[in-house]
Scaffold this active site. Structure first.
Site, PDB file in Angstrom:
ATOM      1  CG  HIS A   6      -1.885  -0.930   1.048  1.00 63.34           C
ATOM      2  ND1 HIS A   6      -2.558  -1.073   0.271  1.00 63.34           N
ATOM      3  CD2 HIS A   6      -2.387  -1.763   2.352  1.00 63.34           C
ATOM      4  CE1 HIS A   6      -3.254  -1.924   0.252  1.00 63.34           C
ATOM      5  NE2 HIS A   6      -3.404  -2.619   1.885  1.00 63.34           N
ATOM      6  CD  GLU A  19      -5.003 -10.044   6.984  1.00 58.50           C
ATOM      7  OE1 GLU A  19      -3.858  -9.378   6.928  1.00 58.50           O
ATOM      8  OE2 GLU A  19      -5.024 -10.074   8.298  1.00 58.50           O
ATOM      9  CG  ASN A  61       0.560  -0.834   9.529  1.00 63.33           C
ATOM     10  OD1 ASN A  61       1.661  -0.453   8.277  1.00 63.33           O
ATOM     11  ND2 ASN A  61       0.321  -1.379  10.576  1.00 63.33           N
ATOM     12  CB  CYS A  85       2.309 -12.477   4.993  1.00 61.03           C
ATOM     13  SG  CYS A  85       2.917 -12.670   7.278  1.00 61.03           S
ATOM     14  CB  SER A  98       3.018  -0.867   3.148  1.00 57.51           C
ATOM     15  OG  SER A  98       2.479   0.597   4.084  1.00 57.51           O
TER      16      SER A  98
END
Ligand code: SF4
Length: 298
Positions: free
Chosen positions: A40, A126, A232, A96, A274
Site C-alpha cells: 500500500h 487480507e 496499518n 506472508c 508499508s
C-alpha cells in the site's frame, strides 16, 4: 532543527519478503503481474513498476493466461488459486507466512463446524482471503456494535485481521463472551458456551504501538509517511496523533507545509509497515533542504 527517522519504522518482514520475492522474479526475462498492489505505497509500486512489475486485478486474470502472477503478502482466497490453475497461470506465492497461518486456522475451525467471526475490514484484501477459507460464510465485524450480527446459538471462534488494533479486539471478545454466557443462562444449549478468541494481530504491528507513542511524544512534530490506502498506516497514525496532536500524514515530500515547521526543534519522521526506508530518507532531505535554511536564516 533536528530531523530524525524512527528506528522502528519501515517495512515489516512479511512485506520485505514479498518485495524480495518480486525482485528475484523480476530478474528473469518474463513478465510478472502482481494481483493487486504489492504494497500500500504508491512510491514503492512506482519503483517496482520501473523494474517490470505490473498490477492486475482478479477480474483480469484471463488476460494473463499462461503467465506468472505474484500473490502479495495479504494472501488470496482459494478461488483465486483455482482460477489461476484453470488458466495455466504460474503462481508466485508471496503470502506472508503469518497470514497463511491465520488462513489455515480459520479453515480448520470452519471445517469443525464453528461460526467464524473475523475482526477486520470487509473490503480489505487480507479479509477477502480469510473469508474465502469459509466459502464466504464468516461474519466480519469492525466494531463492538457489529457484534449484533453474530448468531449466539452457535459455537463460535473470533479471529482478527493481522493489522487491526488490539484494544478493540479485546472489547469485541469481552462483548461476545458476555452475551454468549448470558444466552447459556436462558437456554440449555451447551454448544453456545463454546467460544474461542484467537488474537491474530501481527506482532510486527501491535509491538509498534508503544514505540510509536514514545517516538511521537519525544518530538515536537511528527511527519507520518504512508500510502493513504494503508490500513496499518491509518491505525499507527491515529496512535501518533493521540500521543502528539502535531502529527501530519503525508504520502510524499510535495505535501510538506512550511507552517508545520514553525518554532520546531525536533522533527520525527516515521511511517507504516508499508513505508519504504528510502522514502523516509527522501522526506528527511526535503525537510532539511526546504525548511531548515529558511528557519535558521529567519
Ligand atoms: S504486518 Fe505482520 S502479518 Fe502483515 S505482512 Fe507484515 S509480518 Fe505479515
Amino acid at each position: 532543527m533536528n530531523v530524525s527517522i524512527d528506528k522502528s519504522s519501515g517495512f515489516c518482514w512479511g512485506v520485505v519478503r514479498a518485495i524480495e520475492i518480486a525482485e528475484q522474479e523480476l530478474s528473469g526475462a518474463d513478465d510478472l503481474y502482481s494481483l493487486g498492489d504489492i504494497i500500500h505505497n504508491p512510491m514503492e509500486i512506482h519503483r517496482l513498476g520501473e523494474k517490470g512489475l505490473k498490477t492486475i486485478s482478479v477480474g483480469e486474470l484471463e488476460k494473463v493466461t499462461g503467465k506468472r502472477v505474484l500473490i502479495r503478502a495479504h494472501g488470496e482466497p482459494p478461488s483465486t488459486y483455482r482460477k489461476a490453475e484453470e488458466l495455466g497461470i504460474t503462481i508466485i506465492d508471496a503470502t506472508c507466512p503469518v497470514v497463511t497461518k491465520v488462513q489455515e486456522r480459520i479453515r480448520k475451525f470452519f471445517l469443525d463446524g464453528y461460526q467464524v467471526v473475523i475482526f477486520g475490514k470487509k473490503e480489505h484484501a487480507e479479509v477477502i482471503g480469510l473469508l474465502g477459507q469459509t466459502n464466504g460464510e464468516a461474519i466480519v465485524v469492525k466494531s463492538v456494535e457489529d457484534v449484533e450480527k453474530v448468531n449466539l446459538d452457535r459455537k463460535t471462534v473470533l479471529f482478527s485481521q493481522t493489522t487491526m488494533d488490539k484494544p478493540t479486539f479485546y472489547k469485541i471478545k469481552d462483548e461476545l463472551q458476555k452475551r454468549i454466557k448470558d444466552l447459556v443462562v436462558g437456554s440449555f444449549e451447551d454448544e453456545a458456551i463454546e467460544f474461542h478468541a484467537k488474537d491474530t494481530i501481527c506482532g510486527q504491528v501491535s509491538g509498534r504501538d508503544a514505540r510509536m507513542r514514545e517516538f511521537a511524544k519525544a518530538n515536537d512534530i511528527v511527519i507520518f509517511v504512508a500510502g493513504r490506502n494503508s490500513s496499518n498506516g491509518k491505525v499507527l497514525f491515529e496512535i501518533a496523533k493521540e500521543a502528539n496532536p502535531r502529527s501530519y500524514f503525508v504520502e510524499e515530500g510535495a505535501e510538506l507545509r512550511a507552517e508545520w515547521f514553525q518554532d520546531v526543534e525536533n522533527v520525527g519522521i516515521t511511517g507504516a509497515t508499508s513505508t519504504p526506508q528510502w522514502l523516509m530518507e527522501q522526506i528527511k532531505t526535503a525537510i532539511e533542504e526546504r525548511f531548515v535554511p529558511a528557519l535558521t536564516a529567519g
